[in-house]
Write an enzyme that holds these catalytic residues in place. Sequence first.
Site, PDB file in Angstrom:
ATOM      1  CB  SER B  50      10.458   6.852   4.653  1.00  0.00           C
ATOM      2  OG  SER B  50       8.453   6.729   5.254  1.00  0.00           O
ATOM      3  CD  GLU B  51       6.431   7.600   1.177  1.00  0.00           C
ATOM      4  OE1 GLU B  51       7.301   7.217   1.520  1.00  0.00           O
ATOM      5  OE2 GLU B  51       5.366   7.149  -0.084  1.00  0.00           O
ATOM      6  CG  ASN B  52       6.301   8.109   8.040  1.00  0.00           C
ATOM      7  OD1 ASN B  52       7.394   7.451   7.121  1.00  0.00           O
ATOM      8  ND2 ASN B  52       6.346   7.261   9.198  1.00  0.00           N
ATOM      9  N   GLY B  53       8.571  11.773   7.177  1.00  0.00           N
ATOM     10  CA  GLY B  53       9.425  11.870   7.688  1.00  0.00           C
ATOM     11  C   GLY B  53      10.662  11.174   8.376  1.00  0.00           C
TER      12      GLY B  53
END
Lengths: 230, 222
Positions: B50-53
Amino acid sequence: MISLKPVYSSADQAVADIFEGATIMVAGFARPGVPQELVKALIRKGVGKLTVIANAAHGTREDLADAGRLVAAGLVRKVITSFPAPTRASVEGYPEKLYRQGKLEVETVPQGTLSERIRAGGIGLGGFWVRTGVGTVFEEGKEKRLFNGQEHILERPLRADFALLRARVADALGNLVYDKAQRNFNPTMAMAAAVTIVEVDEVVEPGGLDSESIATPGIFIDRIVKAQSG
Amino acid sequence: MSEKERLSRELMALRLARELKPGMVVNLGIGMPTLVSDYIPHDGSLVLHSENGVIGFGPTPREGEEDPNLVNAGGGFITLLPGGAFVSHADAFAMIRGGHVDVAVLGGLQVSEQGDLANWLVPPRALGSPGGAVDLCVGAKQVFVVMEHTTRDGKPRLVSRCTYSLTGARCVSLVMTDLGLFQVTPQGFLLREIAPGWTAAEVRSLTEAPLAVGPELVEVRA
Protein backbone atom coordinates in the site's frame (compact mmCIF):
# COMPACT_ATOMS: atom_id res chain seq x y z
CA MET A 1 25.05 17.93 27.99
CA ILE A 2 22.18 16.40 26.09
CA SER A 3 19.98 18.57 23.90
CA LEU A 4 16.44 18.30 25.22
CA LYS A 5 13.62 19.60 23.04
CA PRO A 6 10.92 21.85 24.47
CA VAL A 7 7.77 19.96 25.41
CA TYR A 8 4.59 22.06 25.15
CA SER A 9 1.41 21.18 26.97
CA SER A 10 -0.54 23.42 24.61
CA ALA A 11 -0.75 23.08 20.83
CA ASP A 12 -1.66 26.79 20.68
CA GLN A 13 1.68 27.71 22.24
CA ALA A 14 3.56 25.40 19.91
CA VAL A 15 2.18 27.11 16.78
CA ALA A 16 2.21 30.66 18.21
CA ASP A 17 4.99 31.89 15.90
CA ILE A 18 3.54 30.52 12.65
CA PHE A 19 3.20 33.66 10.55
CA GLU A 20 0.97 34.87 7.75
CA GLY A 21 2.23 33.64 4.39
CA ALA A 22 4.24 30.76 5.87
CA THR A 23 4.78 27.50 4.02
CA ILE A 24 3.55 24.58 6.12
CA MET A 25 3.89 20.83 5.64
CA VAL A 26 1.12 18.80 7.25
CA ALA A 27 1.79 15.07 7.59
CA GLY A 28 -0.66 12.18 7.58
CA PHE A 29 -2.51 9.94 5.18
CA ALA A 30 -6.23 9.45 5.79
CA ARG A 31 -6.41 9.63 9.61
CA PRO A 32 -3.18 7.98 10.77
CA GLY A 33 -0.32 10.39 11.32
CA VAL A 34 -2.37 13.58 10.98
CA PRO A 35 -1.40 16.19 13.63
CA GLN A 36 -5.00 17.08 14.34
CA GLU A 37 -4.42 19.14 17.50
CA LEU A 38 -1.77 21.28 15.79
CA VAL A 39 -4.07 21.84 12.81
CA LYS A 40 -6.94 22.80 15.13
CA ALA A 41 -4.62 25.21 16.94
CA LEU A 42 -3.60 26.77 13.62
CA ILE A 43 -7.27 27.19 12.66
CA ARG A 44 -7.95 28.85 16.05
CA LYS A 45 -4.98 31.15 15.48
CA GLY A 46 -6.50 32.04 12.11
CA VAL A 47 -3.23 32.94 10.41
CA GLY A 48 -3.76 33.17 6.65
CA LYS A 49 -2.20 33.24 3.17
CA LEU A 50 -0.48 29.94 3.93
CA THR A 51 1.13 27.65 1.40
CA VAL A 52 0.25 24.12 2.45
CA ILE A 53 2.03 20.93 1.38
CA ALA A 54 0.14 17.75 2.23
CA ASN A 55 -0.95 14.45 0.74
CA ALA A 56 -4.66 15.33 0.83
CA ALA A 57 -6.28 18.74 0.96
CA HIS A 58 -9.90 18.34 -0.13
CA GLY A 59 -11.19 19.07 3.36
CA THR A 60 -14.46 17.19 3.01
CA ARG A 61 -14.02 15.12 6.21
CA GLU A 62 -15.30 17.39 8.93
CA ASP A 63 -14.37 14.79 11.56
CA LEU A 64 -10.70 14.96 10.57
CA ALA A 65 -8.58 18.07 11.26
CA ASP A 66 -6.20 17.60 8.34
CA ALA A 67 -4.61 20.01 5.86
CA GLY A 68 -7.88 20.21 3.95
CA ARG A 69 -9.57 21.82 6.95
CA LEU A 70 -7.04 24.68 6.72
CA VAL A 71 -8.18 25.11 3.11
CA ALA A 72 -11.84 24.91 4.16
CA ALA A 73 -11.16 27.58 6.80
CA GLY A 74 -9.93 29.94 4.08
CA LEU A 75 -6.41 30.18 5.51
CA VAL A 76 -4.59 28.86 2.44
CA ARG A 77 -3.34 30.76 -0.63
CA LYS A 78 -1.65 27.82 -2.35
CA VAL A 79 -1.82 24.07 -1.89
CA ILE A 80 0.63 21.44 -3.17
CA THR A 81 -1.00 18.02 -2.90
CA SER A 82 -1.81 14.69 -4.54
CA PHE A 83 -5.46 14.72 -3.37
CA PRO A 84 -6.98 18.15 -4.06
CA ALA A 85 -10.32 16.42 -4.72
CA PRO A 86 -12.16 13.69 -2.79
CA THR A 87 -12.07 10.25 -4.40
CA ARG A 88 -15.81 10.42 -5.10
CA ALA A 89 -15.95 12.61 -8.21
CA SER A 90 -19.55 13.58 -7.41
CA VAL A 91 -18.35 15.55 -4.38
CA GLU A 92 -16.71 18.94 -4.81
CA GLY A 93 -13.82 19.56 -2.44
CA TYR A 94 -12.93 22.93 -0.94
CA PRO A 95 -9.87 23.42 -3.20
CA GLU A 96 -12.03 23.20 -6.33
CA LYS A 97 -14.60 25.61 -4.93
CA LEU A 98 -11.93 28.18 -3.99
CA TYR A 99 -9.97 27.57 -7.19
CA ARG A 100 -13.07 28.36 -9.27
CA GLN A 101 -13.45 31.60 -7.30
CA GLY A 102 -9.82 32.51 -8.02
CA LYS A 103 -8.95 32.36 -4.31
CA LEU A 104 -6.63 29.37 -4.28
CA GLU A 105 -3.66 28.20 -6.33
CA VAL A 106 -3.49 24.42 -6.67
CA GLU A 107 -0.44 22.37 -7.65
CA THR A 108 -1.46 18.75 -8.16
CA VAL A 109 1.45 16.32 -7.77
CA PRO A 110 1.62 12.53 -8.14
CA GLN A 111 1.97 11.09 -4.66
CA GLY A 112 5.39 9.47 -5.03
CA THR A 113 6.76 12.61 -6.65
CA LEU A 114 5.31 14.65 -3.78
CA SER A 115 7.03 12.53 -1.13
CA GLU A 116 10.29 12.48 -3.10
CA ARG A 117 10.27 16.26 -3.64
CA ILE A 118 9.88 16.65 0.13
CA ARG A 119 12.68 14.14 0.67
CA ALA A 120 14.88 16.02 -1.83
CA GLY A 121 14.20 19.23 0.09
CA GLY A 122 15.13 17.53 3.33
CA ILE A 123 18.34 15.89 2.16
CA GLY A 124 19.91 18.77 0.26
CA LEU A 125 19.30 17.78 -3.36
CA GLY A 126 18.65 20.31 -6.12
CA GLY A 127 16.07 18.01 -7.70
CA PHE A 128 15.78 14.57 -9.26
CA TRP A 129 15.03 12.95 -12.61
CA VAL A 130 12.01 10.67 -12.68
CA ARG A 131 9.82 8.85 -15.22
CA THR A 132 6.61 9.51 -13.25
CA GLY A 133 4.34 11.77 -15.32
CA VAL A 134 6.06 11.35 -18.68
CA GLY A 135 3.43 11.57 -21.42
CA THR A 136 0.88 13.22 -19.09
CA VAL A 137 -0.01 16.76 -18.00
CA PHE A 138 2.39 16.28 -15.08
CA GLU A 139 5.37 16.74 -17.43
CA GLU A 140 4.23 20.18 -18.59
CA GLY A 141 6.80 22.94 -18.16
CA LYS A 142 9.49 20.57 -16.87
CA GLU A 143 12.93 19.81 -18.29
CA LYS A 144 13.26 16.43 -19.98
CA ARG A 145 16.23 14.17 -20.43
CA LEU A 146 16.93 10.64 -21.61
CA PHE A 147 18.56 8.15 -19.23
CA ASN A 148 19.06 4.58 -20.46
CA GLY A 149 16.92 5.46 -23.45
CA GLN A 150 13.94 6.46 -21.31
CA GLU A 151 12.50 9.93 -20.90
CA HIS A 152 12.71 11.46 -17.44
CA ILE A 153 11.49 14.80 -16.12
CA LEU A 154 13.20 17.06 -13.62
CA GLU A 155 11.33 17.52 -10.35
CA ARG A 156 12.36 20.20 -7.87
CA PRO A 157 12.61 19.95 -4.08
CA LEU A 158 10.07 21.24 -1.58
CA ARG A 159 10.88 22.85 1.75
CA ALA A 160 8.75 24.56 4.36
CA ASP A 161 8.96 27.05 7.21
CA PHE A 162 7.13 24.65 9.51
CA ALA A 163 6.27 20.94 9.46
CA LEU A 164 3.40 19.64 11.59
CA LEU A 165 3.86 15.97 12.49
CA ARG A 166 2.21 13.17 14.48
CA ALA A 167 3.84 10.22 16.17
CA ARG A 168 2.95 7.82 18.96
CA VAL A 169 5.77 8.57 21.36
CA ALA A 170 8.75 10.91 21.60
CA ASP A 171 11.61 10.96 24.05
CA ALA A 172 12.74 14.31 25.36
CA LEU A 173 15.45 14.40 22.66
CA GLY A 174 12.79 14.41 19.95
CA ASN A 175 13.37 10.83 18.79
CA LEU A 176 10.09 9.49 17.42
CA VAL A 177 8.39 6.10 17.27
CA TYR A 178 5.26 5.76 15.13
CA ASP A 179 2.28 3.45 15.41
CA LYS A 180 1.74 1.37 12.24
CA ALA A 181 0.54 3.43 9.24
CA GLN A 182 1.04 6.63 11.21
CA ARG A 183 4.50 6.86 9.71
CA ASN A 184 3.54 7.82 6.10
CA PHE A 185 4.81 11.36 5.34
CA ASN A 186 6.06 12.08 8.88
CA PRO A 187 9.73 11.01 8.69
CA THR A 188 10.15 12.74 5.32
CA MET A 189 8.53 16.04 6.28
CA ALA A 190 10.56 15.99 9.51
CA MET A 191 13.68 16.56 7.40
CA ALA A 192 12.32 19.30 5.15
CA ALA A 193 11.25 22.24 7.34
CA ALA A 194 13.04 25.00 9.23
CA VAL A 195 10.93 24.27 12.32
CA THR A 196 9.34 20.88 13.00
CA ILE A 197 6.60 20.44 15.58
CA VAL A 198 5.42 16.96 16.55
CA GLU A 199 2.28 15.98 18.41
CA VAL A 200 2.56 12.72 20.38
CA ASP A 201 0.53 10.58 22.76
CA GLU A 202 3.40 10.17 25.16
CA VAL A 203 6.76 11.73 26.07
CA VAL A 204 9.42 9.60 27.76
CA GLU A 205 12.88 10.28 29.19
CA PRO A 206 15.99 9.92 26.97
CA GLY A 207 16.79 6.23 26.79
CA GLY A 208 13.15 5.33 27.15
CA LEU A 209 12.80 4.31 23.50
CA ASP A 210 14.17 1.25 21.75
CA SER A 211 16.91 2.74 19.56
CA GLU A 212 16.24 0.17 16.82
CA SER A 213 12.62 1.36 16.60
CA ILE A 214 13.29 5.09 16.27
CA ALA A 215 12.07 6.06 12.79
CA THR A 216 12.77 9.80 13.12
CA PRO A 217 15.90 10.83 15.02
CA GLY A 218 15.57 13.82 17.31
CA ILE A 219 17.96 15.99 15.31
CA PHE A 220 15.05 16.62 12.92
CA ILE A 221 12.64 17.69 15.67
CA ASP A 222 12.35 21.15 17.27
CA ARG A 223 9.21 21.06 19.42
CA ILE A 224 7.11 18.37 21.06
CA VAL A 225 3.45 18.71 22.02
CA LYS A 226 1.71 16.25 24.28
CA ALA A 227 -1.60 15.48 22.60
CA GLN A 228 -4.75 15.69 24.71
CA SER A 229 -6.49 12.89 22.78
CA GLY A 230 -5.57 9.93 20.58
CA MET B 1 -29.12 -1.58 -27.13
CA SER B 2 -28.84 -4.92 -25.43
CA GLU B 3 -30.10 -5.25 -21.87
CA LYS B 4 -28.24 -8.49 -21.26
CA GLU B 5 -26.77 -9.14 -17.87
CA ARG B 6 -23.20 -8.01 -17.40
CA LEU B 7 -20.59 -9.38 -15.00
CA SER B 8 -21.07 -8.39 -11.37
CA ARG B 9 -18.39 -6.40 -9.58
CA GLU B 10 -17.71 -9.47 -7.46
CA LEU B 11 -17.18 -11.71 -10.49
CA MET B 12 -14.89 -9.12 -12.10
CA ALA B 13 -12.82 -9.00 -8.92
CA LEU B 14 -12.77 -12.78 -8.59
CA ARG B 15 -11.64 -13.29 -12.19
CA LEU B 16 -8.92 -10.65 -11.97
CA ALA B 17 -7.71 -12.14 -8.68
CA ARG B 18 -6.86 -15.34 -10.60
CA GLU B 19 -4.24 -13.36 -12.56
CA LEU B 20 -2.37 -12.70 -9.32
CA LYS B 21 0.14 -15.49 -8.70
CA PRO B 22 1.99 -16.69 -5.61
CA GLY B 23 5.14 -14.67 -4.92
CA MET B 24 3.82 -11.48 -6.49
CA VAL B 25 3.94 -8.08 -4.79
CA VAL B 26 0.61 -6.43 -5.58
CA ASN B 27 -0.77 -2.92 -5.13
CA LEU B 28 -4.56 -2.53 -5.20
CA GLY B 29 -6.02 0.88 -6.06
CA ILE B 30 -9.00 2.61 -4.49
CA GLY B 31 -12.53 1.50 -5.41
CA MET B 32 -13.22 -1.63 -7.44
CA PRO B 33 -9.59 -2.84 -7.25
CA THR B 34 -9.92 -3.06 -3.45
CA LEU B 35 -12.61 -5.73 -3.98
CA VAL B 36 -9.92 -7.99 -5.49
CA SER B 37 -8.48 -8.49 -2.00
CA ASP B 38 -11.64 -10.45 -1.07
CA TYR B 39 -10.64 -13.15 -3.58
CA ILE B 40 -6.96 -13.70 -2.94
CA PRO B 41 -5.46 -16.05 -0.36
CA HIS B 42 -4.37 -14.18 2.76
CA ASP B 43 -1.76 -16.78 3.65
CA GLY B 44 1.28 -14.71 2.73
CA SER B 45 1.64 -16.36 -0.68
CA LEU B 46 1.40 -12.93 -2.24
CA VAL B 47 2.28 -9.61 -0.65
CA LEU B 48 -0.11 -6.67 -0.69
CA HIS B 49 1.65 -3.30 -0.85
CA SER B 50 0.00 0.00 0.00
CA GLU B 51 1.26 3.50 -0.88
CA ASN B 52 0.93 4.60 2.74
CA GLY B 53 3.61 2.15 3.74
CA VAL B 54 1.80 -1.00 4.85
CA ILE B 55 3.54 -4.02 3.36
CA GLY B 56 1.99 -7.45 3.74
CA PHE B 57 -1.52 -6.61 4.85
CA GLY B 58 -4.48 -8.92 5.18
CA PRO B 59 -8.27 -8.78 5.00
CA THR B 60 -10.66 -6.26 6.51
CA PRO B 61 -10.85 -6.65 10.31
CA ARG B 62 -13.98 -7.92 12.03
CA GLU B 63 -16.31 -5.24 13.30
CA GLY B 64 -15.06 -3.84 16.58
CA GLU B 65 -11.46 -4.97 15.89
CA GLU B 66 -10.46 -2.02 13.68
CA ASP B 67 -7.18 -0.29 14.52
CA PRO B 68 -7.40 3.45 13.78
CA ASN B 69 -3.75 3.50 12.67
CA LEU B 70 -4.01 0.52 10.32
CA VAL B 71 -5.52 1.54 6.98
CA ASN B 72 -4.90 0.97 3.27
CA ALA B 73 -4.37 3.60 0.57
CA GLY B 74 -8.12 4.13 0.36
CA GLY B 75 -8.30 4.85 4.09
CA GLY B 76 -10.16 1.58 4.75
CA PHE B 77 -9.35 -0.54 7.78
CA ILE B 78 -7.08 -3.54 7.20
CA THR B 79 -5.20 -6.11 9.23
CA LEU B 80 -1.52 -6.99 9.16
CA LEU B 81 -0.38 -10.50 8.29
CA PRO B 82 2.48 -12.16 10.19
CA GLY B 83 5.69 -10.68 8.76
CA GLY B 84 4.02 -7.45 7.72
CA ALA B 85 6.08 -4.24 7.83
CA PHE B 86 5.63 -0.49 7.99
CA VAL B 87 7.62 2.00 5.94
CA SER B 88 7.33 5.69 5.10
CA HIS B 89 5.64 7.02 1.98
CA ALA B 90 9.05 7.78 0.49
CA ASP B 91 10.07 4.14 0.91
CA ALA B 92 6.72 2.81 -0.32
CA PHE B 93 7.25 4.76 -3.55
CA ALA B 94 10.88 3.69 -3.75
CA MET B 95 9.43 0.18 -3.96
CA ILE B 96 7.07 1.30 -6.75
CA ARG B 97 9.50 3.31 -8.89
CA GLY B 98 12.32 0.89 -8.18
CA GLY B 99 10.48 -1.97 -9.86
CA HIS B 100 9.73 -3.98 -6.70
CA VAL B 101 5.95 -4.10 -7.27
CA ASP B 102 4.86 -6.79 -9.72
CA VAL B 103 1.27 -5.77 -10.38
CA ALA B 104 -0.81 -2.66 -9.80
CA VAL B 105 -4.58 -3.10 -10.10
CA LEU B 106 -6.14 0.27 -10.86
CA GLY B 107 -9.57 1.63 -11.61
CA GLY B 108 -10.11 3.33 -14.94
CA LEU B 109 -12.13 5.87 -16.90
CA GLN B 110 -10.61 5.03 -20.30
CA VAL B 111 -7.93 2.68 -21.62
CA SER B 112 -6.56 3.14 -25.14
CA GLU B 113 -5.49 0.41 -27.53
CA GLN B 114 -1.85 1.47 -26.89
CA GLY B 115 -2.36 0.80 -23.18
CA ASP B 116 -2.68 4.43 -22.12
CA LEU B 117 -4.72 4.89 -18.93
CA ALA B 118 -6.92 7.82 -17.93
CA ASN B 119 -8.35 7.54 -14.42
CA TRP B 120 -7.63 10.63 -12.32
CA LEU B 121 -9.60 13.56 -13.68
CA VAL B 122 -13.33 13.28 -14.34
CA PRO B 123 -14.75 16.06 -16.50
CA PRO B 124 -16.30 18.52 -15.81
CA ARG B 125 -14.34 18.58 -12.54
CA ALA B 126 -11.56 21.18 -12.63
CA LEU B 127 -9.43 19.22 -10.16
CA GLY B 128 -8.69 15.54 -9.77
CA SER B 129 -6.58 13.44 -7.44
CA PRO B 130 -3.86 11.33 -9.05
CA GLY B 131 -2.80 9.83 -5.71
CA GLY B 132 -0.21 7.16 -6.43
CA ALA B 133 -1.60 6.02 -9.77
CA VAL B 134 0.80 8.04 -11.94
CA ASP B 135 3.75 6.54 -10.09
CA LEU B 136 2.31 3.02 -10.32
CA CYS B 137 1.88 3.40 -14.09
CA VAL B 138 5.61 3.91 -14.59
CA GLY B 139 6.87 1.74 -11.73
CA ALA B 140 4.78 -1.41 -11.47
CA LYS B 141 5.96 -4.21 -13.77
CA GLN B 142 2.38 -4.79 -14.94
CA VAL B 143 -0.72 -2.60 -14.68
CA PHE B 144 -4.15 -4.26 -14.68
CA VAL B 145 -7.28 -2.12 -14.94
CA VAL B 146 -10.75 -3.01 -13.69
CA MET B 147 -13.65 -0.84 -14.84
CA GLU B 148 -17.09 -0.91 -16.40
CA HIS B 149 -17.07 -1.42 -20.16
CA THR B 150 -19.13 1.69 -20.88
CA THR B 151 -19.92 4.98 -19.20
CA ARG B 152 -23.26 5.62 -17.50
CA ASP B 153 -24.57 7.04 -20.79
CA GLY B 154 -23.29 4.07 -22.80
CA LYS B 155 -20.03 5.44 -24.25
CA PRO B 156 -17.16 2.97 -24.68
CA ARG B 157 -14.26 3.10 -22.24
CA LEU B 158 -11.95 0.98 -24.43
CA VAL B 159 -10.92 3.62 -26.95
CA SER B 160 -8.47 4.32 -29.78
CA ARG B 161 -7.17 7.43 -28.01
CA CYS B 162 -8.01 8.58 -24.49
CA THR B 163 -9.89 11.87 -24.45
CA TYR B 164 -9.51 12.29 -20.66
CA SER B 165 -6.25 13.47 -19.08
CA LEU B 166 -3.75 10.59 -18.97
CA THR B 167 -2.50 8.91 -15.81
CA GLY B 168 0.14 6.94 -17.71
CA ALA B 169 1.18 6.25 -21.28
CA ARG B 170 1.53 2.70 -22.68
CA CYS B 171 1.34 1.06 -19.29
CA VAL B 172 -1.76 -1.18 -19.16
CA SER B 173 -1.43 -4.86 -20.08
CA LEU B 174 -4.79 -6.30 -18.99
CA VAL B 175 -8.32 -4.88 -18.63
CA MET B 176 -11.21 -6.53 -16.79
CA THR B 177 -14.60 -5.05 -17.63
CA ASP B 178 -18.16 -6.16 -16.99
CA LEU B 179 -18.17 -7.62 -20.52
CA GLY B 180 -14.92 -9.58 -20.46
CA LEU B 181 -11.18 -9.85 -20.02
CA PHE B 182 -9.01 -8.00 -22.54
CA GLN B 183 -5.28 -8.22 -23.19
CA VAL B 184 -3.50 -5.13 -24.50
CA THR B 185 -1.18 -6.40 -27.25
CA PRO B 186 1.14 -4.54 -29.66
CA GLN B 187 -1.73 -4.90 -32.16
CA GLY B 188 -4.37 -3.51 -29.78
CA PHE B 189 -7.12 -5.10 -27.68
CA LEU B 190 -7.59 -8.86 -27.66
CA LEU B 191 -10.75 -10.35 -26.14
CA ARG B 192 -9.62 -13.36 -24.07
CA GLU B 193 -12.76 -14.14 -22.07
CA ILE B 194 -16.32 -12.94 -22.53
CA ALA B 195 -19.33 -12.40 -20.24
CA PRO B 196 -21.75 -15.38 -20.44
CA GLY B 197 -24.51 -14.83 -23.00
CA TRP B 198 -22.65 -12.16 -24.96
CA THR B 199 -21.21 -12.47 -28.47
CA ALA B 200 -17.92 -10.94 -29.60
CA ALA B 201 -19.86 -8.84 -32.11
CA GLU B 202 -21.98 -7.37 -29.30
CA VAL B 203 -18.89 -6.55 -27.23
CA ARG B 204 -17.24 -5.05 -30.32
CA SER B 205 -20.25 -2.78 -30.86
CA LEU B 206 -19.63 -1.31 -27.38
CA THR B 207 -15.88 -0.92 -27.92
CA GLU B 208 -14.51 2.10 -29.77
CA ALA B 209 -11.10 0.62 -30.57
CA PRO B 210 -10.66 -2.37 -32.90
CA LEU B 211 -11.10 -5.64 -31.02
CA ALA B 212 -9.44 -8.92 -31.93
CA VAL B 213 -10.86 -12.17 -30.60
CA GLY B 214 -8.64 -14.93 -29.25
CA PRO B 215 -8.71 -18.34 -30.96
CA GLU B 216 -9.99 -19.98 -27.78
CA LEU B 217 -12.57 -17.51 -26.53
CA VAL B 218 -14.15 -18.78 -23.32
CA GLU B 219 -16.73 -17.40 -20.95
CA VAL B 220 -15.75 -15.71 -17.69
CA ARG B 221 -16.56 -18.24 -14.97
CA ALA B 222 -16.89 -17.95 -11.22
